[in-house]
Motif scaffolding. Structure first.
Motif, short mmCIF file in Angstrom:
data_model
loop_
_atom_site.label_atom_id
_atom_site.label_comp_id
_atom_site.label_asym_id
_atom_site.label_seq_id
_atom_site.Cartn_x
_atom_site.Cartn_y
_atom_site.Cartn_z
N SER A 269 0.81 -1.22 0.00
CA SER A 269 0.00 0.00 0.00
C SER A 269 0.84 1.27 0.00
O SER A 269 0.30 2.36 0.11
N ARG A 270 2.15 1.12 -0.11
CA ARG A 270 3.04 2.28 -0.12
C ARG A 270 2.68 3.19 -1.30
O ARG A 270 2.43 2.73 -2.41
N PRO A 271 2.63 4.51 -1.06
CA PRO A 271 2.27 5.43 -2.16
C PRO A 271 3.22 5.30 -3.34
O PRO A 271 4.40 5.01 -3.19
N ARG A 272 2.67 5.50 -4.51
CA ARG A 272 3.48 5.39 -5.73
C ARG A 272 4.52 6.50 -5.77
O ARG A 272 4.23 7.65 -5.44
N GLU A 273 5.72 6.15 -6.19
CA GLU A 273 6.81 7.11 -6.31
C GLU A 273 7.10 7.39 -7.77
O GLU A 273 7.00 6.51 -8.62
N PHE A 274 7.48 8.63 -8.04
CA PHE A 274 7.84 9.04 -9.40
C PHE A 274 9.29 9.50 -9.39
O PHE A 274 9.78 10.06 -8.41
N TRP A 275 9.97 9.27 -10.51
CA TRP A 275 11.39 9.58 -10.61
C TRP A 275 11.65 10.37 -11.88
O TRP A 275 10.89 10.32 -12.84
N ARG A 276 12.75 11.11 -11.87
CA ARG A 276 13.19 11.85 -13.05
C ARG A 276 14.72 11.82 -13.10
O ARG A 276 15.39 11.49 -12.11
N LEU A 277 15.28 12.17 -14.26
CA LEU A 277 16.72 12.22 -14.39
C LEU A 277 17.29 13.41 -13.62
O LEU A 277 16.74 14.52 -13.69
N ASP A 278 18.37 13.17 -12.91
CA ASP A 278 19.04 14.25 -12.19
C ASP A 278 19.84 15.10 -13.17
O ASP A 278 20.16 14.68 -14.29
N TYR A 279 20.18 16.33 -12.74
CA TYR A 279 20.97 17.22 -13.59
C TYR A 279 22.46 16.85 -13.57
O TYR A 279 23.23 17.39 -14.36
N TRP A 280 22.85 15.95 -12.70
CA TRP A 280 24.24 15.51 -12.60
C TRP A 280 24.65 14.80 -13.88
O TRP A 280 23.91 14.00 -14.44
N GLU A 281 25.87 15.09 -14.37
CA GLU A 281 26.38 14.47 -15.59
C GLU A 281 27.73 13.82 -15.32
O GLU A 281 28.52 14.32 -14.51
N ASP A 282 28.01 12.72 -16.03
CA ASP A 282 29.33 12.11 -15.92
C ASP A 282 30.28 12.76 -16.92
O ASP A 282 29.96 13.77 -17.55
N ASP A 283 31.48 12.19 -17.08
CA ASP A 283 32.48 12.79 -17.97
C ASP A 283 32.04 12.81 -19.42
O ASP A 283 32.54 13.62 -20.21
N ARG B 296 28.96 13.44 -20.29
CA ARG B 296 27.75 14.26 -20.28
C ARG B 296 26.49 13.41 -20.35
O ARG B 296 25.48 13.80 -20.93
N ARG B 297 26.54 12.25 -19.75
CA ARG B 297 25.36 11.40 -19.65
C ARG B 297 24.72 11.59 -18.28
O ARG B 297 25.41 11.63 -17.26
N ARG B 298 23.42 11.68 -18.26
CA ARG B 298 22.68 11.79 -17.00
C ARG B 298 22.29 10.39 -16.57
O ARG B 298 21.37 9.79 -17.12
N ARG B 299 22.97 9.89 -15.57
CA ARG B 299 22.82 8.49 -15.18
C ARG B 299 22.28 8.33 -13.77
O ARG B 299 22.39 7.26 -13.18
N ARG B 300 21.71 9.38 -13.23
CA ARG B 300 21.15 9.30 -11.89
C ARG B 300 19.65 9.63 -11.93
O ARG B 300 19.22 10.49 -12.70
N PHE B 301 18.90 8.93 -11.10
CA PHE B 301 17.49 9.22 -10.93
C PHE B 301 17.27 9.82 -9.55
O PHE B 301 17.88 9.39 -8.57
N VAL B 302 16.40 10.81 -9.49
CA VAL B 302 16.00 11.40 -8.21
C VAL B 302 14.47 11.41 -8.16
O VAL B 302 13.80 11.36 -9.20
N ARG B 303 13.94 11.48 -6.96
CA ARG B 303 12.49 11.50 -6.82
C ARG B 303 11.89 12.76 -7.44
O ARG B 303 12.48 13.83 -7.39
#
Length: 255
Positions: free
Chosen positions: A41-55, A57-64
């Motif tokens: 019954s845990r509320p649904r969570e939504f995620w998006r790509l973080d603005y953080w970039e690797d060397d 320039r790929r955005r490989r992190r998800f944040v809520r």
């Protein structure tokens, strides 16, 4: 001008406080946190790509994403086109209404056009927010995903500020839901955070600069002409294009 700077400082504090509150809530409500719950019954969570970039320039992190949605309006449109039962359409409309009401509070915390009562609760600030006198102030455009907004770029001896022009007609036409995902509308960046500056082309004109920060995010500005670009480069710290290319850290490679 003073009133505009004070109001912009209030907005910056408001956005920063909102982000900190959301971070605390995410930690507490995580399934391993103090308020966590691993039940179905845990509320649904939504995620998006973080603005953080690797060397690369790929955005490989998800944040809520507190403004996330299942986009029920798209499902309702498809149901209407295929002429499904009336009860399906009614349930879809109720789902949209409940979701809008549920996200109303979180959106009002993040959108920039908050009410004056919220802003008045913040401590009044004055021009002492600027570290030293303003060395350069020039019109600029903040280039961000999906939006290009006009404003003023101000540079002191140790900081860079950008204040969006909220009275500009093009800014008022932008969907507030898009602005909620746009960072830097009332931005402030320290010289100590700047790691490299690159010259960019915007609309086939060599009038833009992209500034990379220590936290692996970047911000891009477009200026009226190349003369303004040179003035901005001369006021920024002489970091060049960084240390990863074997070139000296000077302003020569940016002009």
């Amino acid at each position: 001008m003073c009133d505009h700077l004070i109001r912009a400082a209030k907005y910056r504090d408001h956005v920063t406080a909102t982000q900190l509150i959301q971070k605390i809530i995410n930690i507490l409500t995580d399934k391993h946190g103090a308020w966590g719950n691993s039940a179905p019954s845990r509320p649904r969570e939504f995620w998006r790509l973080d603005y953080w970039e690797d060397d690369l320039r790929r955005r490989r992190r998800f944040v809520r994403n507190p403004l996330g949605s299942t986009h029920p309006e798209a499902t309702l449109k498809a149901a209407g086109e295929h002429a499904l039962d009336e009860d399906v359409l009614v349930k879809g409309k109720q789902s949209i209404k409940s979701q809008v009401l549920g996200n109303q509070n979180s959106e009002s915390e993040i959108l920039l056009d908050g009410d004056d009562d919220t802003l008045s609760s913040l401590e009044d600030k004055d021009l002492d927010n600027f570290t030293g006198p303003v060395n350069l102030s020039a019109p600029a455009q903040l280039v961000a995903p999906s939006v290009v907004v006009k404003g003023t770029l101000s540079i002191t001896s140790s900081e860079v500020y950008f204040e969006v022009d909220e009275e500009d007609p093009s800014f008022k036409k932008i969907d507030p839901k898009i602005l909620a995902y746009t960072e830097g509308l009332h931005g402030k960046w320290l010289f100590s955070e700047i790691r490299s500056v690159f010259s960019r082309r915007f609309l086939l004109q060599n009038t833009a600069l992209e500034i990379f920060m220590a936290n692996r995010v970047s911000v891009m500005f477009n200026f009226p002409d190349q003369a303004t670009v040179k003035k901005v480069v001369n006021c920024l710290p002489p970091v060049g294009i960084g240390t990863g290319f074997g070139l000296p850290q000077t302003r020569y490679f940016l002009i």
